[in-house]
Design a protein around this motif. Structure first.
Motif, short mmCIF file in Angstrom:
data_model
loop_
_atom_site.label_atom_id
_atom_site.label_comp_id
_atom_site.label_asym_id
_atom_site.label_seq_id
_atom_site.Cartn_x
_atom_site.Cartn_y
_atom_site.Cartn_z
N UNK A 1 3.78 -1.38 -9.72
CA UNK A 1 4.91 -0.78 -9.01
C UNK A 1 5.89 -1.80 -8.46
N UNK A 2 5.56 -3.09 -8.48
CA UNK A 2 6.46 -4.08 -7.93
C UNK A 2 6.07 -5.49 -8.32
N UNK A 3 6.96 -6.44 -8.07
CA UNK A 3 6.71 -7.84 -8.44
C UNK A 3 6.08 -8.61 -7.29
N UNK A 4 5.08 -8.02 -6.68
CA UNK A 4 4.42 -8.62 -5.52
C UNK A 4 3.67 -9.89 -5.93
N UNK A 5 3.67 -10.87 -5.07
CA UNK A 5 3.10 -12.18 -5.39
C UNK A 5 1.58 -12.17 -5.24
N UNK A 6 0.94 -12.85 -6.16
CA UNK A 6 -0.53 -12.90 -6.18
C UNK A 6 -1.09 -13.51 -4.90
N UNK A 7 -0.34 -14.40 -4.27
CA UNK A 7 -0.86 -15.13 -3.10
C UNK A 7 -1.18 -14.22 -1.92
N UNK A 8 -0.60 -13.02 -1.88
CA UNK A 8 -0.85 -12.15 -0.72
C UNK A 8 -2.14 -11.36 -0.84
N UNK B 1 0.84 -1.21 0.00
CA UNK B 1 0.00 0.00 0.00
C UNK B 1 0.87 1.26 0.00
N UNK B 2 1.99 1.23 0.72
CA UNK B 2 2.90 2.37 0.73
C UNK B 2 3.40 2.67 -0.68
N UNK B 3 3.79 1.63 -1.40
CA UNK B 3 4.30 1.83 -2.76
C UNK B 3 3.24 2.43 -3.67
N UNK B 4 2.01 1.98 -3.54
CA UNK B 4 0.93 2.53 -4.36
C UNK B 4 0.71 4.00 -4.02
N UNK C 1 -4.32 -5.67 -6.38
CA UNK C 1 -3.29 -6.42 -7.10
C UNK C 1 -2.91 -5.72 -8.39
N UNK C 2 -3.87 -5.19 -9.11
CA UNK C 2 -3.63 -4.48 -10.36
C UNK C 2 -2.71 -3.29 -10.13
N UNK C 3 -3.03 -2.50 -9.11
CA UNK C 3 -2.20 -1.33 -8.80
C UNK C 3 -0.81 -1.76 -8.35
N UNK C 4 -0.76 -2.75 -7.46
CA UNK C 4 0.52 -3.17 -6.88
C UNK C 4 1.46 -3.74 -7.93
N UNK C 5 0.92 -4.48 -8.89
CA UNK C 5 1.77 -5.09 -9.90
C UNK C 5 2.32 -4.08 -10.89
N UNK D 1 -5.38 -12.03 -1.53
CA UNK D 1 -6.61 -12.41 -0.83
C UNK D 1 -6.64 -11.92 0.62
N UNK D 2 -5.48 -11.58 1.16
CA UNK D 2 -5.40 -11.10 2.54
C UNK D 2 -5.14 -9.59 2.58
N UNK D 3 -5.65 -8.88 1.56
CA UNK D 3 -5.35 -7.45 1.42
C UNK D 3 -5.72 -6.60 2.64
N UNK D 4 -6.76 -6.96 3.46
CA UNK D 4 -7.03 -6.10 4.63
C UNK D 4 -5.83 -5.97 5.57
N UNK D 5 -5.01 -7.01 5.66
CA UNK D 5 -3.81 -6.93 6.51
C UNK D 5 -2.87 -5.84 6.01
N UNK D 6 -2.76 -5.71 4.70
CA UNK D 6 -1.88 -4.71 4.12
C UNK D 6 -2.35 -3.30 4.46
N UNK D 7 -3.66 -3.09 4.41
CA UNK D 7 -4.21 -1.77 4.72
C UNK D 7 -4.14 -1.46 6.21
#
Length: 368
Positions: free
Chosen positions: A324-331, A167-170, A318-322, A333-339
């Protein structure tokens, strides 16, 4: 479904829609041909403090560049490790920072530079294309070789905790005001910091890093200094050209690094863009909260609609994050933790800046 559930889902859907114009695009400089005619001698300036473990990939990538008309100046910012020895082993000229901090190191490098163009690089970056420097220089030349062209390197991650930076990178990119659907209608917040190209005359006309010494967000401050002299500041993505790995030392370094800059940097974001960001972040909590409530109450209609909204938010993040970085798709589904992590660090940063008026970075206590 209850009225409150309908309202929550409507707000979540509106937040997803707002996210689209909020982060409309992230252009990158076009790839170059192999003709270097007309490109001047370049001075590459790398401020470095305790970077012996992180600077070799950058220096190796510089050796691999097809464009060869440059010098490398590594400015040792009071390192206690073998940064200087590593830099010299790769053929760089090592200078000592007689002041303290990145701005002072950059200024010393600029004063000693022989090139008519200056390229400031963070030590944890590296070029991912052998034509990376040439592409960047040709783009700068195509824009009249005035002001600044700054790239936000593509974030590469290796360990799972590094995904907490998503989220910081976005927000760092969106917060520059230039990547909404309205393009350059909003004034840029400044400059990206890890990769900055400018010409020598414009740099010294703006006052360079000497004029912004002491600024926590030196990149934003340098961009503002150029803008004050009516010099253009162009910011682009670095995917396919340059990358960086942020905070490989561990979770503590990641928190400290984002705390250092985020609450201060957000002040430069345009109010309209900031409002969209806030609404988008709030939507992530509302959507995930609606899903959790529907599960607890086992409200099937609400569960279906909130589940769809959760998936939409997951895919958009995921669309936004990809971008800006090579972040893995597996993370994702748990996007609330990132926020939640983003909100916690932002609050911590706000308290450090506005209550304690100090932040810590690389063993230094910085007053703000």
């Amino acid at each position: 479904m209850t009225t409150s559930e309908v309202i929550s889902l409507a707000i979540g859907f509106l937040a997803v829609l707002i996210g689209i114009p909020m982060f409309w695009s992230l252009p990158v400089p076009g790839f170059s041909n192999r003709n270097s005619a007309g490109l001047p001698f370049l001075s590459i300036i790398i401020p470095a403090r305790n970077e012996e473990g992180r600077i070799p990939p950058l220096l190796q990538s510089l050796q691999e560049q097809r464009f060869k008309q440059f010098e490398i100046l590594v400015v040792d910012d009071d390192s206690t490790d073998k940064t200087s020895e590593v830099a010299e082993r790769y053929g760089a000229t090592v200078l000592k920072n007689t002041g303290a901090g990145k701005s002072s190191a950059c200024w010393i490098g600029a004063e000693k530079a022989k090139g008519s163009w200056l390229l400031f690089l963070d030590a944890d970056t590296r070029f991912t294309s052998v034509d990376g420097i040439r592409s960047l220089m040709q783009f700068y030349q195509s824009k009249g070789a005035r002001g600044i062209v700054a790239l936000q390197p593509f974030h590469t991650v290796e360990r799972w905790y590094e995904h907490l930076s998503i989220v910081f990178n976005i927000i760092v990119v969106v917060g520059m005001n230039l990547f909404t659907i309205w393009g350059s209608r909003f004034k840029t917040a400044g400059s990206f910091g890890p990769c900055i190209l400018c010409n020598r005359d414009d740099y010294f006309l703006s006052g360079g890093h000497l004029g912004i010494e002491g600024a926590i967000m030196d990149d934003l401050a340098l961009g503002e200094a150029f803008l004050e002299k009516n010099l253009p500041v162009r910011c682009l993505g670095g995917k396919g050209i340059i990358s960086l790995r942020m905070y490989p030392e561990g979770l503590g370094s990641l928190i400290e690094g984002w705390c250092k800059s985020f609450a201060v940097g957000s002040k430069s974001t345009h109010p309209a863009v900031m409002l969209m960001v806030i609404f988008w972040i709030a939507g992530s909590f509302i959507t995930s909260g609606a899903l959790l409530t529907s599960i607890i109450e086992w409200d099937v209609p609400a569960l279906i609609f909130s589940g769809v909204m959760y998936i939409l938010y997951m895919l958009q993040t995921a669309w936004f994050a990809r971008r800006v970085g090579n972040f893995r798709w597996a993370v994702f589904p748990f996007y609330p933790i990132l926020f939640v992590f983003f909100a916690g660090v932002y609050l911590y940063s706000f308290i450090r800046v506005n209550v304690f008026h100090s932040v810590n970075w690389k063993g230094r206590k910085i007053k703000v």
